[in-house]
Design a protein around this motif. Structure first.
Motif, PDB file in Angstrom:
ATOM      1  N   TYR A  56       4.113   2.585   3.500  1.00 50.51           N
ATOM      2  CA  TYR A  56       4.428   3.898   3.799  1.00 50.51           C
ATOM      3  C   TYR A  56       4.698   3.861   5.340  1.00 50.51           C
ATOM      4  O   TYR A  56       4.533   4.728   6.091  1.00 50.51           O
ATOM      5  N   SER A  57       5.094   2.547   5.754  1.00 51.85           N
ATOM      6  CA  SER A  57       5.384   2.402   7.248  1.00 51.85           C
ATOM      7  C   SER A  57       6.720   3.067   7.596  1.00 51.85           C
ATOM      8  O   SER A  57       6.906   2.984   8.787  1.00 51.85           O
ATOM      9  N   TYR A  58       7.494   3.248   6.621  1.00 47.79           N
ATOM     10  CA  TYR A  58       8.751   3.757   6.851  1.00 47.79           C
ATOM     11  C   TYR A  58       8.731   5.487   7.255  1.00 47.79           C
ATOM     12  O   TYR A  58       9.854   6.179   7.445  1.00 47.79           O
ATOM     13  N   SER A  59       7.624   6.191   6.889  1.00 52.44           N
ATOM     14  CA  SER A  59       7.382   7.758   6.635  1.00 52.44           C
ATOM     15  C   SER A  59       6.106   7.921   7.774  1.00 52.44           C
ATOM     16  O   SER A  59       5.744   7.072   8.424  1.00 52.44           O
ATOM     17  N   GLY A  60       5.429   9.167   7.345  1.00 49.02           N
ATOM     18  CA  GLY A  60       4.349   9.378   8.253  1.00 49.02           C
ATOM     19  C   GLY A  60       2.956   9.123   7.571  1.00 49.02           C
ATOM     20  O   GLY A  60       1.902   9.625   7.703  1.00 49.02           O
ATOM     21  N   GLY A  61       3.176   8.073   6.657  1.00 50.18           N
ATOM     22  CA  GLY A  61       2.038   7.839   5.858  1.00 50.18           C
ATOM     23  C   GLY A  61       1.850   8.385   4.431  1.00 50.18           C
ATOM     24  O   GLY A  61       2.586   9.415   4.225  1.00 50.18           O
ATOM     25  N   VAL A 105       0.588   1.838   6.876  1.00 52.72           N
ATOM     26  CA  VAL A 105       1.087   3.232   7.582  1.00 52.72           C
ATOM     27  C   VAL A 105       1.583   2.909   8.973  1.00 52.72           C
ATOM     28  O   VAL A 105       1.100   1.768   9.684  1.00 52.72           O
ATOM     29  N   PRO A 106       2.455   3.744   9.476  1.00 48.85           N
ATOM     30  CA  PRO A 106       2.845   3.405  10.718  1.00 48.85           C
ATOM     31  C   PRO A 106       1.500   3.522  11.753  1.00 48.85           C
ATOM     32  O   PRO A 106       0.710   4.409  11.757  1.00 48.85           O
ATOM     33  N   ASP A 111       1.367   4.454  14.861  1.00 53.60           N
ATOM     34  CA  ASP A 111       1.447   5.909  15.457  1.00 53.60           C
ATOM     35  C   ASP A 111       0.639   6.853  14.850  1.00 53.60           C
ATOM     36  O   ASP A 111       0.251   7.983  15.381  1.00 53.60           O
ATOM     37  N   THR A 112       0.549   6.840  13.388  1.00 54.78           N
ATOM     38  CA  THR A 112      -0.103   7.908  12.580  1.00 54.78           C
ATOM     39  C   THR A 112      -1.569   7.555  12.186  1.00 54.78           C
ATOM     40  O   THR A 112      -2.023   8.326  11.816  1.00 54.78           O
ATOM     41  N   TYR A 113      -1.849   6.227  12.410  1.00 52.77           N
ATOM     42  CA  TYR A 113      -3.302   5.903  11.970  1.00 52.77           C
ATOM     43  C   TYR A 113      -4.159   6.241  12.986  1.00 52.77           C
ATOM     44  O   TYR A 113      -4.135   5.847  14.412  1.00 52.77           O
TER      45      TYR A 113
END
Length: 132
Positions: free
Chosen positions: A60-65, A122-123, A125-127
């Motif tokens: 889900y690195s392309y989305s917000g997780g 996950v990206p 910046d969202t973790y």
């Protein structure tokens, strides 16, 4: 010693989570009366042994997780109950959630729909350690 090949099925591999007892007391009073210790050994990054499958990856690195519960922040998983087109019930707190439009609804081809153990990418910046 014995050789065990663990497989993810209805529950995660015992290499990742193993309880001290096979049956859990229905309430605190019963647990107290039995005097059995209740403990769980957790080893989330246990290495698979020869003959065991690798943990599936959900990217889900392309989305917000991956979708998370609005109340308890649990991830959507194979234990989530899909109750409508894009609506799911959290298996941890039973809160009804709406999946983001980009996620859609239940898809049996997604790793988190089929396996109790999944590595999520996950990206950065969202973790956070504890989502807010």
């Amino acid at each position: 010693s014995s050789f065990l090949v663990a497989k993810d099925g209805d529950n995660c591999s015992p290499r990742f989570v193993r309880a001290a007892v096979h049956r859990v007391a229905a309430n605190r009073e019963l647990l107290k009366n039995t005097k059995l210790p209740f403990a769980v050994h957790v080893q989330p990054l246990a290495a698979p042994r020869l003959g065991e499958a690798l943990v599936p990856v959900a990217d889900y690195s392309y989305s917000g997780g991956p979708p998370r519960c609005e109340r308890c922040t649990g991830y959507v998983c194979c234990f989530a109950e899909w109750i409508g087109s894009g609506d799911w019930r959290c298996p941890l707190c039973k809160h009804e959630n709406r999946a983001p439009d980009w996620y859609g609804s239940h898809d049996p081809n997604k790793p988190e729909s089929n396996y109790p153990s999944v590595d999520f990418i996950v990206p950065p910046d969202t973790y956070t350690v504890r989502p807010v």
